[in-house]
Design a protein around this motif. Structure first.
Motif, PDB file in Angstrom:
ATOM      1  N   ASP A 196      -6.795  -0.130   2.859  1.00 16.28           N
ATOM      2  CA  ASP A 196      -7.380   1.024   3.475  1.00 16.28           C
ATOM      3  C   ASP A 196      -7.640   0.975   4.906  1.00 16.28           C
ATOM      4  O   ASP A 196      -8.128   1.775   5.750  1.00 16.28           O
ATOM      5  N   ALA A 233       4.249   6.381   4.739  1.00 17.39           N
ATOM      6  CA  ALA A 233       3.744   4.798   4.851  1.00 17.39           C
ATOM      7  C   ALA A 233       2.164   5.021   4.492  1.00 17.39           C
ATOM      8  O   ALA A 233       1.696   4.329   3.636  1.00 17.39           O
ATOM      9  N   PRO A 250      -5.996   3.295  11.268  1.00 18.93           N
ATOM     10  CA  PRO A 250      -5.035   3.753  10.489  1.00 18.93           C
ATOM     11  C   PRO A 250      -4.025   2.566   9.776  1.00 18.93           C
ATOM     12  O   PRO A 250      -3.868   1.821  10.725  1.00 18.93           O
ATOM     13  N   LEU A 251      -3.628   2.866   8.713  1.00 18.69           N
ATOM     14  CA  LEU A 251      -3.068   1.478   8.125  1.00 18.69           C
ATOM     15  C   LEU A 251      -1.829   1.010   9.042  1.00 18.69           C
ATOM     16  O   LEU A 251      -1.572  -0.359   9.109  1.00 18.69           O
ATOM     17  N   PRO A 252      -1.211   1.837   9.586  1.00 18.18           N
ATOM     18  CA  PRO A 252       0.160   1.156  10.275  1.00 18.18           C
ATOM     19  C   PRO A 252      -0.279   0.403  11.680  1.00 18.18           C
ATOM     20  O   PRO A 252       0.414  -0.344  11.930  1.00 18.18           O
ATOM     21  N   PRO A 311      -7.232  10.042   9.906  1.00 19.17           N
ATOM     22  CA  PRO A 311      -6.248   9.355   9.316  1.00 19.17           C
ATOM     23  C   PRO A 311      -6.672   7.998   8.662  1.00 19.17           C
ATOM     24  O   PRO A 311      -6.189   6.940   8.823  1.00 19.17           O
ATOM     25  N   GLY A 369      -7.078   4.599  17.265  1.00 19.39           N
ATOM     26  CA  GLY A 369      -7.140   5.657  16.444  1.00 19.39           C
ATOM     27  C   GLY A 369      -7.872   5.286  15.080  1.00 19.39           C
ATOM     28  O   GLY A 369      -8.134   6.014  14.161  1.00 19.39           O
ATOM     29  N   GLY A 370      -8.834   4.240  15.309  1.00 19.98           N
ATOM     30  CA  GLY A 370      -9.520   3.887  14.173  1.00 19.98           C
ATOM     31  C   GLY A 370     -11.184   4.205  14.269  1.00 19.98           C
ATOM     32  O   GLY A 370     -11.445   5.029  14.965  1.00 19.98           O
ATOM     33  N   THR A 371     -12.006   3.513  13.470  1.00 16.63           N
ATOM     34  CA  THR A 371     -13.347   3.763  13.444  1.00 16.63           C
ATOM     35  C   THR A 371     -14.255   2.549  13.590  1.00 16.63           C
ATOM     36  O   THR A 371     -13.640   1.352  13.286  1.00 16.63           O
ATOM     37  N   ILE A 372     -15.276   2.702  14.246  1.00 15.72           N
ATOM     38  CA  ILE A 372     -16.301   1.506  14.458  1.00 15.72           C
ATOM     39  C   ILE A 372     -17.032   0.993  13.092  1.00 15.72           C
ATOM     40  O   ILE A 372     -17.539  -0.113  13.364  1.00 15.72           O
ATOM     41  N   THR A 373     -17.106   2.104  12.179  1.00 10.42           N
ATOM     42  CA  THR A 373     -17.539   1.589  10.934  1.00 10.42           C
ATOM     43  C   THR A 373     -16.949   2.226   9.606  1.00 10.42           C
ATOM     44  O   THR A 373     -16.926   3.649   9.612  1.00 10.42           O
ATOM     45  N   GLY A 374     -16.262   1.467   9.077  1.00  9.77           N
ATOM     46  CA  GLY A 374     -15.583   2.049   7.520  1.00  9.77           C
ATOM     47  C   GLY A 374     -16.507   2.108   6.511  1.00  9.77           C
ATOM     48  O   GLY A 374     -16.376   3.160   5.761  1.00  9.77           O
ATOM     49  N   ALA A 385       0.741  -1.232  -0.043  1.00  9.20           N
ATOM     50  CA  ALA A 385      -0.038  -0.114  -0.087  1.00  9.20           C
ATOM     51  C   ALA A 385       0.924   1.220   0.019  1.00  9.20           C
ATOM     52  O   ALA A 385       0.597   2.154  -0.483  1.00  9.20           O
ATOM     53  N   SER A 386       2.082   0.971   0.685  1.00  7.27           N
ATOM     54  CA  SER A 386       2.907   2.443   0.687  1.00  7.27           C
ATOM     55  C   SER A 386       3.902   2.492  -0.511  1.00  7.27           C
ATOM     56  O   SER A 386       4.074   3.544  -0.943  1.00  7.27           O
ATOM     57  N   HIS A 416     -10.060  -5.284   3.830  1.00  5.34           N
ATOM     58  CA  HIS A 416      -9.437  -4.429   2.805  1.00  5.34           C
ATOM     59  C   HIS A 416      -8.291  -3.524   3.297  1.00  5.34           C
ATOM     60  O   HIS A 416      -8.281  -2.683   3.735  1.00  5.34           O
ATOM     61  N   ASN A 459      -9.588  -0.954   6.515  1.00 11.09           N
ATOM     62  CA  ASN A 459     -10.998  -1.420   6.724  1.00 11.09           C
ATOM     63  C   ASN A 459     -11.254  -2.841   6.920  1.00 11.09           C
ATOM     64  O   ASN A 459     -10.731  -3.494   6.100  1.00 11.09           O
ATOM     65  N   ASP A 462     -17.076  -4.221  11.167  1.00 12.67           N
ATOM     66  CA  ASP A 462     -16.581  -3.386  10.138  1.00 12.67           C
ATOM     67  C   ASP A 462     -15.727  -2.303  10.426  1.00 12.67           C
ATOM     68  O   ASP A 462     -15.418  -1.078   9.976  1.00 12.67           O
TER      69      ASP A 462
END
Lengths: 468, 468
Positions: free
Chosen positions: A370, B101, A340-342, B180, A405-410, A239-240, A367, A372, A336
């Protein structure tokens, strides 16, 4: 004296109203199968914007809740009927007009995503957003949830393709937001606010979509790993380093479940499979080579390019059917979450830890490009104790995503299922401000009550708000 | 006893407050030079989100209007000081962090667009949106106006690159919207609502931006025409046949004005110049060939590919400096109307007709690929009669764009100048609903009063609302 259903029917045409409980049954829930779904007063099947306006005028005059609905393929309970309310299905609103010169399509909401893609393809054009359910979900539902898909890693999500919409407001007024223009900054961006609002702010009756020229043929690269850590690291590297047009991840449980269905010779003993695609227009194959070397560098035990488009499509299809395949193991709580990707390796590891701790089977597909992901928690409703542990895991995965640092639903939406976690992610202040916007557009709270925002207490609702 | 300025200064640090009229003068207006700009109470120069919160708390407690401001390069009067209010300049908020990244940048709003591009380029990455003013405008202003530019025809506008933001609300609360993550559908899309809201809903204090890998070298193709109709038709043909990364149009007046400045040998007698770019990664040059043949088929009297990147950049630069070049002919009323692409020839013709009827010079430049145009009306403020005719033409061009299904502003924003035409475009219903959203977020109307929405009457404002 007319009853309310006759009164409604007479204002929008009898053919378009269902009031028989058996006929209404399929319209009460989406794929989240919310057991708390109510029995609606009626299901209405409008054909035009004017029909939708008549329905909303009728409903707003009486304070009757309206649940807008596409094909009911939603996974978060965003199309759950309210007791005594109206279900408004867009299934009969199916017009489309494609303009080659400007690469745009004007569509009614009830068309399937795959039908929009097909109509575009007939003119040599392409509508990119591709939820895995693209041949059964509607374009209106896609806009209402700001749906994602497999190509998002390179091509973005639904909102990136919505240039304009016609929306019927709670009070029955129809407004046009945006239009057939690539640039338009006249006033607040109400268009982008309606996209992803899950039917809580208005009913989308028409969309103007941006199309792209048909993409070049894609090449598919496959990497097999004996550890999930190596696979996640390889995905991050790809991805990077390059710009994959697809970058998908499946773990052992989902690989096995798909192999059970397809019998295509997938490595059942592998810990993870990563499927990447390049549709780079440069024919030198540098992107494909970079993908292969990322697989090798990160310890893939097998890595190869699919022999051609057909073989490549078989791997993409394997990924797309993963959810129904895993569903054969038992009913699913379908996550879902995105990070963040890292942080993806930490999410993979954390979900494995939760599965061990709660002693539940969690298949993991993602996925990967991204961030997700869809952890799929297998349970059996007849086993109360297992069900309890599955629900605990469901919540713990969202808590973990928020910590990372993410989301509960992408891409699936908040609906009803994820509402209890929304404030944890976005904060009480942003939720309060969002609620103010909701009230500004729907002061009586009749649009899709219970979705995103808590079900308001009130006489108009046949059922008490339920804390899940 | 402290006066209000001392009180304000003591709450955010004395160095950051200007109250001397001479020091404040450069902060009273943007490039629209609104003569109705008020003299503010103070200009504040915060360095941090906490500073902005302190300012907004101070202002909301007292009902004092706040005009947020980037570099003041706006062209619609969106950064016009209110008498007795606060001007909040983000010029000292200049931090940036680029992550290779994930291809993202986290930036404070006061950085210039060109500085964001440069920081990305240092890591081999690219921030696409490129308003022609990119080396003097701020990224915060870009987000506040949802700025466009030359690359939009292929790469989209600012909102397509904003993944997250931190916003300070009218009452001083700071909220994070998005983040992000390429996919995030948790709750209403408040993020996209703040983008393009011209400082009327909150103050953006941080942005998370999506970056792309550096683009391949672009090839530039130039077509010269002896009629504006032929040039517009050629542009439309190119936009629908291939995917230009730039497609710009200049008419005779702007060609002459630029040639006066640059002396680069432009054809002064041409009716129009079209500059197209291809950054197609396929090295076969098919896109360039298609552009050249579209020029030839539509009757270009000269059409060629620039000898190399340097010559190509000279033509792009010529287009970018067109506005300041035409400004040497006299002060400008600067239009920003857009139309659906197939209506572009009608817009070109209609503007010529308006110029004849009103006997004013109107230079015409356009982002021909996306239908966004900048008719530049030359006038002399000391000639009252000419000024009157220029303003009539300004309004008539917006009326024309609306009749053609277009927008009064493609990328500059409504600000104060275009507010009287907003309802004509979006309709009274959508304006009313937008106003409800405004009130939901800023109940006392202290955020950038007069921009987008009519100046509220009220004691807090030092100046009456003015109907322009």
């Amino acid at each position: 004296m007319k009853g309310p259903v006759e009164e409604l029917a007479s204002s929008i045409g009898a053919a378009a109203v269902l009031a028989d409980p058996a006929a209404m049954e399929p319209y009460r829930r989406d794929r989240a199968l919310d057991p708390a779904a109510g029995m609606p007063l009626a299901v209405v099947l409008p054909r035009s914007t004017a029909d939708v306006q008549a329905i909303m005028r009728w409903a707003s005059a009486r304070g009757v809740p309206v649940t807008p609905r596409g094909a009911g393929t939603g996974l978060s309970g965003g199309a759950t009927a309210v007791e005594g309310g109206i279900v408004l299905s867009t299934e009969r609103m199916r017009a489309i007009r494609v303009d080659e010169a400007t690469r745009m399509a004007v569509v009614q909401p009830g068309l399937l995503n795959s039908e929009v893609k097909a109509a575009a393809a007939e003119r040599g054009l392409w509508y990119p957003p591709d939820p895995a359910s693209f041949d059964i979900c509607t374009i209106g539902g896609n806009a209402a949830t700001n749906a994602g898909g497999l190509c998002c890693v390179k091509y973005g999500v639904t909102t990136d393709y919505v240039l304009g919409a016609e929306v019927v407001l709670a009070d029955g007024r129809a407004v046009r937001v945006g239009g057939p223009r690539l640039k338009d900054v006249a006033g607040l961006s109400m268009l982008k606010l309606f996209v992803g609002s899950e039917g809580t702010l208005g009913v989308i009756t028409e969309l103007t979509l941006r199309l792209l020229p048909a993409p070049p043929l894609a090449r598919t690269v496959v990497g097999w790993f004996d550890s999930t850590e190596k696979a996640a690291a390889a995905g991050l590297e790809i991805a990077s380093r390059v710009r994959p047009s697809m970058l998908e991840y499946m773990d052992r449980t989902s690989i096995g479940a798909v192999e059970d269905v397809l019998g295509m010779g997938l490595h059942r003993h592998a810990a993870a499979l990563v499927v990447a695609r390049s549709d780079d227009r440069h024919p030198d194959g540098a992107e494909v080579a970079a993908m292969l070397s990322a697989f090798t560098e990160h310890g893939a035990f097998d890595a190869f390019e699919a022999a051609g488009p057909e073989e490549g499509e078989r791997f993409a299809h394997a990924r797309r059917i993963a959810i129904p395949a895993v569903e054969k193991l038992g009913p699913l709580l379908l996550e879902d979450v995105g990070v963040p990707l890292p942080r993806l390796p930490e999410l993979v590891e954390g979900v494995e830890e939760i599965a061990r701790k709660r002693d539940v089977v969690i298949a993991f597909i993602a996925h990967a490009g991204d961030g997700n992901t869809h952890p799929l928690i297998v349970y059996r409703p007849e086993d109360a104790e297992l069900t309890e542990r599955a629900y605990l895991a469901y919540g713990e995965i969202m808590d973990l995503a928020i910590r990372l640092g993410g989301t509960i639903t992408g891409e699936h939406g908040v609906g009803r299922l994820k509402r209890p976690w929304l404030a944890d992610q976005i904060g009480e202040d942003l939720l309060e401000v969002s609620h103010r916007v909701k009230r500004a557009l729907d002061p009586d709270g009749i649009l899709n009550p219970g979705t995103i925002f808590a079900m308001p207490a009130g006489a108009a609702l046949g059922e008490e708000a339920r804390a899940r």
